[in-house]
Design a protein around this motif. Structure first.
Motif, PDB file in Angstrom:
ATOM      1  N   PHE B  38       0.833  -1.214   0.000  1.00  0.00           N
ATOM      2  CA  PHE B  38       0.000   0.000   0.000  1.00  0.00           C
ATOM      3  C   PHE B  38       0.862   1.256   0.000  1.00  0.00           C
ATOM      4  N   ALA B  39       1.848   1.235   0.874  1.00  0.00           N
ATOM      5  CA  ALA B  39       2.703   2.425   0.991  1.00  0.00           C
ATOM      6  C   ALA B  39       3.422   2.690  -0.322  1.00  0.00           C
ATOM      7  N   VAL B  40       3.926   1.630  -0.943  1.00  0.00           N
ATOM      8  CA  VAL B  40       4.687   1.798  -2.195  1.00  0.00           C
ATOM      9  C   VAL B  40       3.781   2.336  -3.307  1.00  0.00           C
ATOM     10  N   VAL B  41       2.556   1.777  -3.429  1.00  0.00           N
ATOM     11  CA  VAL B  41       1.649   2.225  -4.485  1.00  0.00           C
ATOM     12  C   VAL B  41       1.271   3.695  -4.270  1.00  0.00           C
ATOM     13  N   ALA B  42       0.929   4.030  -3.017  1.00  0.00           N
ATOM     14  CA  ALA B  42       0.558   5.419  -2.739  1.00  0.00           C
ATOM     15  C   ALA B  42       1.699   6.356  -3.079  1.00  0.00           C
ATOM     16  N   LEU B  43       2.900   5.970  -2.674  1.00  0.00           N
ATOM     17  CA  LEU B  43       4.079   6.788  -2.963  1.00  0.00           C
ATOM     18  C   LEU B  43       4.286   6.930  -4.470  1.00  0.00           C
ATOM     19  N   SER B  44       4.039   5.825  -5.197  1.00  0.00           N
ATOM     20  CA  SER B  44       4.297   5.874  -6.641  1.00  0.00           C
ATOM     21  C   SER B  44       3.393   6.903  -7.306  1.00  0.00           C
ATOM     22  N   PHE B  45       2.142   7.004  -6.845  1.00  0.00           N
ATOM     23  CA  PHE B  45       1.253   8.019  -7.429  1.00  0.00           C
ATOM     24  C   PHE B  45       1.737   9.421  -7.087  1.00  0.00           C
ATOM     25  N   ARG B  60      -3.061  20.149 -14.663  1.00  0.00           N
ATOM     26  CA  ARG B  60      -3.469  19.778 -13.306  1.00  0.00           C
ATOM     27  C   ARG B  60      -3.231  18.287 -13.044  1.00  0.00           C
ATOM     28  N   LEU B  61      -2.575  17.646 -14.011  1.00  0.00           N
ATOM     29  CA  LEU B  61      -2.370  16.217 -13.908  1.00  0.00           C
ATOM     30  C   LEU B  61      -1.588  15.845 -12.645  1.00  0.00           C
ATOM     31  N   GLY B  62      -0.593  16.692 -12.329  1.00  0.00           N
ATOM     32  CA  GLY B  62       0.229  16.434 -11.141  1.00  0.00           C
ATOM     33  C   GLY B  62      -0.652  16.409  -9.891  1.00  0.00           C
ATOM     34  N   LEU B  63      -1.578  17.379  -9.809  1.00  0.00           N
ATOM     35  CA  LEU B  63      -2.482  17.460  -8.667  1.00  0.00           C
ATOM     36  C   LEU B  63      -3.348  16.205  -8.587  1.00  0.00           C
ATOM     37  N   LEU B  64      -3.878  15.795  -9.766  1.00  0.00           N
ATOM     38  CA  LEU B  64      -4.757  14.626  -9.793  1.00  0.00           C
ATOM     39  C   LEU B  64      -4.023  13.356  -9.354  1.00  0.00           C
ATOM     40  N   PHE B  65      -2.774  13.203  -9.857  1.00  0.00           N
ATOM     41  CA  PHE B  65      -1.969  12.051  -9.442  1.00  0.00           C
ATOM     42  C   PHE B  65      -1.806  12.041  -7.919  1.00  0.00           C
ATOM     43  N   THR B  66      -1.476  13.223  -7.393  1.00  0.00           N
ATOM     44  CA  THR B  66      -1.253  13.322  -5.948  1.00  0.00           C
ATOM     45  C   THR B  66      -2.534  12.997  -5.171  1.00  0.00           C
ATOM     46  N   ILE B  67      -3.668  13.514  -5.700  1.00  0.00           N
ATOM     47  CA  ILE B  67      -4.950  13.247  -5.031  1.00  0.00           C
ATOM     48  C   ILE B  67      -5.241  11.751  -5.002  1.00  0.00           C
ATOM     49  N   VAL B  68      -4.961  11.063  -6.141  1.00  0.00           N
ATOM     50  CA  VAL B  68      -5.160   9.612  -6.178  1.00  0.00           C
ATOM     51  C   VAL B  68      -4.338   8.957  -5.066  1.00  0.00           C
ATOM     52  N   GLY B  69      -3.057   9.415  -4.956  1.00  0.00           N
ATOM     53  CA  GLY B  69      -2.183   8.846  -3.923  1.00  0.00           C
ATOM     54  C   GLY B  69      -2.777   9.027  -2.535  1.00  0.00           C
ATOM     55  N   TYR B  70      -3.261  10.265  -2.248  1.00  0.00           N
ATOM     56  CA  TYR B  70      -3.851  10.552  -0.925  1.00  0.00           C
ATOM     57  C   TYR B  70      -5.091   9.704  -0.682  1.00  0.00           C
ATOM     58  N   LEU B  71      -5.978   9.683  -1.695  1.00  0.00           N
ATOM     59  CA  LEU B  71      -7.240   8.969  -1.521  1.00  0.00           C
ATOM     60  C   LEU B  71      -7.018   7.472  -1.365  1.00  0.00           C
ATOM     61  N   TYR B  72      -5.872   7.030  -1.879  1.00  0.00           N
ATOM     62  CA  TYR B  72      -5.546   5.614  -1.756  1.00  0.00           C
ATOM     63  C   TYR B  72      -5.096   5.274  -0.338  1.00  0.00           C
ATOM     64  N   LEU B  73      -4.311   6.200   0.202  1.00  0.00           N
ATOM     65  CA  LEU B  73      -3.642   5.910   1.471  1.00  0.00           C
ATOM     66  C   LEU B  73      -4.448   6.343   2.699  1.00  0.00           C
ATOM     67  N   VAL B  74      -5.025   7.567   2.601  1.00  0.00           N
ATOM     68  CA  VAL B  74      -5.630   8.176   3.804  1.00  0.00           C
ATOM     69  C   VAL B  74      -6.711   7.294   4.458  1.00  0.00           C
ATOM     70  N   PRO B  75      -7.647   6.693   3.712  1.00  0.00           N
ATOM     71  CA  PRO B  75      -8.666   5.865   4.368  1.00  0.00           C
ATOM     72  C   PRO B  75      -8.037   4.750   5.212  1.00  0.00           C
ATOM     73  N   TYR B  76      -6.936   4.167   4.725  1.00  0.00           N
ATOM     74  CA  TYR B  76      -6.314   3.093   5.491  1.00  0.00           C
ATOM     75  C   TYR B  76      -5.677   3.610   6.765  1.00  0.00           C
ATOM     76  N   ILE B  77      -5.098   4.799   6.677  1.00  0.00           N
ATOM     77  CA  ILE B  77      -4.521   5.397   7.888  1.00  0.00           C
ATOM     78  C   ILE B  77      -5.629   5.618   8.925  1.00  0.00           C
ATOM     79  N   LEU B  78      -6.735   6.182   8.389  1.00  0.00           N
ATOM     80  CA  LEU B  78      -7.851   6.496   9.297  1.00  0.00           C
ATOM     81  C   LEU B  78      -8.377   5.216   9.960  1.00  0.00           C
ATOM     82  N   VAL B  79      -8.507   4.169   9.175  1.00  0.00           N
ATOM     83  CA  VAL B  79      -9.028   2.903   9.704  1.00  0.00           C
ATOM     84  C   VAL B  79      -8.100   2.363  10.789  1.00  0.00           C
ATOM     85  N   ASN B  80      -6.813   2.556  10.605  1.00  0.00           N
ATOM     86  CA  ASN B  80      -5.831   2.006  11.535  1.00  0.00           C
ATOM     87  C   ASN B  80      -5.638   2.840  12.797  1.00  0.00           C
TER      88      ASN B  80
END
Lengths: 228, 573
Positions: B38-45, B60-80
């Motif tokens: 998970f960490a590696v995939v989020a970082l890759s985005f 705005r592609l850079g922003l969108l990539f970054t948002i994907v990374g956040y949206l991928y990772l943040v829910p898991y952080i919150l759950v944990n």
């Protein structure tokens, strides 16, 4: 130089001469000089076309033609001379040239050198000599300007049999190239005709030329040798 | 997109990953491999986001990539985080990154959605995703996942019911599928309508799309077999997308260099069409047009002859004027607005190439004019010499001959009568003859009449006959050439033979003139001392100029002690 006394020889028939020369003064001067010398100047022309029609009408014995004439001032006289020789082979022609160049000379001699003369224009000043040349071509001899010949003889050469010729032989060779007969050469060089014959035989052997009996063949052979 | 925002996002990403590791790192956790994935995939985005920013700062592609990374990772952080509210939000937000991915794909490559419809589709996707996840969360008891006592509370829990949760998920499936289908159709349409640079720019999406698709399909089908394997390996499939984008970005960085190569490789004097091709390759835009302003304000024409309106380009096209040119423009795919620096460089390169071509043509033209004027000067000189020679022949020479004749007549009259007068006239006649001889040589030197009359054959023969050094002719063509060529060949032989006589200390010389492959070669060689050089002696230099005036070259081969060989090579059709 042996001068044929044209004026003082009433036994000869009067030669009929046609003159072609575009410079009026010179043309009239020539007419006068030749008439005074006892020749019959049958007609004069100012250009090559007139010359040919005059010859066709008058059938002269000798034609005197300046090489350069109107309209193009290049070799009209020469072309007219060649045409005259082709159409009326018996007509003797003397071409008057301002050049020592041999190209025209050989063009002229290429057919039959009998009765052909190639003379520098300034020769007209020596009236006796010039009249003599006219008589000679009318008799079927060839007359080549001594200056043209002397330049050919004097050309520097390498490894040429000409260098083995004696001074006498060279003198005989030059006179042959001018179109002189053995007889005339003997008279001019104060030799006996026999001696001249010996010299001719020797120098022909040295040059590797075949001895030619007729003078006109000899002229061409010698000139060709000198030019090559 | 501001530098500060970018820095903040990067810092946030780093913090988020750290947070994730800290929150989920249990010494005895069986989920370690999954969490690393998970960490590696989020970082890759996030890295892809940085790369996109670097590559296309205006997108705005850079922003969108970054948002994907956040949206991928943040829910898991919150759950944990073991906090009820955090857990609930995290649980509801799980899976929203797939909508962000669809958003990214549809907004490619500018990062902006192209129409109101597309915006509607994406908003609908976000809404349905959040709505269904929230609804499902209402029926999900954290205990279902087997966390026992450590389970955080679900603050939204209405009723603990697996069937209700399943039912909601079953309804969401087809709706999500329909929306995904619409998004994919739209992306395919983007691809099909894209031309030139825009189409090339979509190529990375071709890699990311299948990676995401594979991840989605595999998640659905493999989940049942082994949660452990699935959670550890599936994210790595997703990793392929950003990784490929980063690779393509690195490769695109060499485009600037490709531009240099394209210009360097361009042949000097290449046609505008070839210049356009080289620029199009360097720019990666096959639709690039190089258009020139037509004289008389008749608009622009591109290199294939098409009319181009430089003031109002077609839709999807953009125009950049080429500096330093006379109104030339580059018309290119609008997508390239994302790479303004590259377009500017290309326009500058085009400007330089056109300027270079123009200068070259100008120099060529001037050279041509100089050549033409040089040969005109030489020809005029020749004509003047011919005229002078003819004037001498028709004037002075004729008069002197006439004078000689008159003097001859006068002498004959004086003969016998006045010997003194006779001698005087004889001497005058001699002078006149000398003058004639001198005048003849003078006239011949000015212009040899025999050249005009008989061409090279007679004229070269005459030169050889009067050469002070024994000279022979080995070849002379028996044809006539243009007057300028004949005169040049003649003067080469004349000057060469004069030089042999003056300097060479030679015993003999040879002259050969012959044709060779559309050229006339004039060769004069001697067996003398050699050592002559074209640079020295104005004679040889003048001769070289003379030969050049008819487009030929003069070569001198003169090794010391090895004789001299002069060769003029003259173009002769």
């Amino acid at each position: 130089m042996s001068v044929t006394p044209g004026v003082a020889a009433p036994a000869r028939p009067r030669l009929r001469v046609v003159i072609a020369e575009d410079a009026v003064l010179l043309r009239e001067g020539l007419r006068r000089v030749l008439t005074d010398a006892g020749l019959d100047v049958a007609g004069v022309a100012g250009d090559a076309v007139d010359l040919v029609s005059l010859v066709a009408a008058l059938h002269p014995d000798v034609v005197l033609a300046d090489i350069r004439m109107p309209p193009s001032q290049t070799t009209e006289g020469l072309q007219a001379a060649l045409e005259i020789r082709r159409r009326w082979p018996g007509t003797a022609v003397i071409v008057l040239s301002q050049h020592v160049e041999t190209e025209h000379l050989f063009e002229l001699l290429a057919g039959d050198p009998r009765g052909i003369g190639y003379v520098l224009k300034e020769r007209v000043a020596d009236i006796a000599q010039f009249t003599d040349a006219i008589w000679r071509v009318s008799a079927g001899e060839s007359v080549i300007d001594p200056q043209v010949v002397s330049r050919l003889v004097a050309r520097p050469r390498r490894d040429s049999p000409l260098q083995t010729l004696t001074e006498r032989e060279l003198a005989v060779l030059a006179l042959m190239a001018e179109g002189r007969s053995n007889h005339a050469i003997a008279a001019q060089l104060y030799m006996s005709p026999k001696t001249v014959e010996t010299h001719v035989g020797n120098l022909f052997a040295k040059l590797g030329l075949l001895p030619a009996a007729e003078d006109h063949r000899r002229v061409l052979a010698v000139l060709t040798y000198l030019r090559s | 997109m501001g530098r500060w925002l970018r820095a903040a996002l990067i810092a946030g990403a780093t913090a988020a990953v750290g947070c994730f590791v800290w929150s989920s790192w249990l010494p005895d956790s069986q989920y370690v491999p999954t969490e690393i994935s998970f960490a590696v995939v989020a970082l890759s985005f996030m890295v892809a986001g940085i790369a996109a920013w670097q590559r296309w700062p205006a997108s705005r592609l850079g922003l969108l990539f970054t948002i994907v990374g956040y949206l991928y990772l943040v829910p898991y952080i919150l759950v944990n985080l073991a906090n009820p509210v955090a857990w609930t939000i995290g649980n509801a937000g799980e899976g929203i990154y797939t909508v962000a991915l669809a958003h990214l794909g549809l907004a490619w490559p500018t990062g902006r959605l192209r129409s109101r419809f597309e915006r509607g589709v994406i908003v609908a996707d976000y809404v349905q995703n959040i709505a269904f996840n929230t609804a499902a969360t209402m029926f999900w008891n954290p205990a279902f996942s087997g966390c026992d006592a450590r389970c955080p509370a679900n603050v939204l829990l209405v009723r603990s019911s697996r069937p209700a949760w399943n039912a909601i998920n079953t309804v969401e499936g087809p709706i999500g599928l329909v929306i995904t289908g619409i998004v994919l159709t739209l992306i395919v349409r983007h691809w099909r309508s894209a031309r030139g640079w825009s189409r090339r720019a979509m190529i990375p999406l071709l890699w990311i799309g299948p990676a995401v698709g594979a991840e989605v399909v595999l998640t659905g089908s493999l989940f049942k077999f082994s949660g452990q394997v699935t959670y550890a390996l599936l994210p790595l499939v997703l990793l392929a997308g950003p990784a490929l984008f980063v690779i393509s970005t690195v490769r695109a960085r060499t485009a600037g260099g490709a531009l240099g190569t394209a210009i360097v490789d361009l042949e000097p004097g290449a046609s505008p069409g070839l210049l356009r091709d080289a620029l199009a390759r360097a720019l990666g835009d096959s639709t690039l047009q190089l258009a020139f302003r037509q004289p008389g304000g008749a608009g622009h024409l591109d290199t294939s002859g098409q009319v181009v309106d430089a003031d109002r380009p077609d839709s999807g096209r953009a125009v950049m004027p080429v500096a330093g040119s006379d109104g030339a423009v580059l018309v290119y795919d609008e997508g390239l607005e994302l790479e303004p620096q590259l377009v500017k460089l290309t326009a500058a390169a085009a400007g330089m190439a056109l300027e270079h071509a123009r200068l070259q043509a100008e120099v060529q033209d001037q050279l041509e004019q100089v050549r033409a004027s040089r040969s005109r000067i030489v020809e005029a000189g020749d004509a003047e010499r011919r005229r002078l020679e003819r004037d001498l022949h028709d004037g002075a020479q004729q008069r002197l001959v006439t004078l000689s004749l008159a003097l001859g007549m006068a002498r004959d009259r004086a003969a016998g009568a006045d010997p003194e007068l006779e001698a005087l006239i004889t001497s005058a006649g001699k002078e006149a003859r000398e003058a004639l001889t001198e005048l003849r040589e003078l006239a011949r030197g000015i212009h040899p009449a025999v050249l005009t009359e008989t061409g090279l054959t007679g004229a070269v023969q005459a030169l050889v006959e009067r050469s002070p050094v024994a000279a022979t002719i080995t070849a002379v063509p028996d044809e006539r050439f243009p007057a300028a060529i004949e005169a040049t060949a003649y003067f080469v032989v004349s000057e060469a033979l004069a030089n042999v006589a003056k300097h060479a200390m030679a015993d003999g010389a040879q002259v050969a003139i012959y044709r060779r492959l559309g050229r006339l070669v004039v060769e004069v060689s001697d067996d003398g001392a050699g050592g002559a050089r074209a640079e020295f002696g104005s004679g040889l230099r003048g001769l070289a100029d003379r030969v050049a005036s008819v487009g030929g070259v003069l070569r001198v081969d003169s090794p010391p002690g090895g004789g001299t060989r002069l060769e003029a090579d003259i173009p002769c059709p």
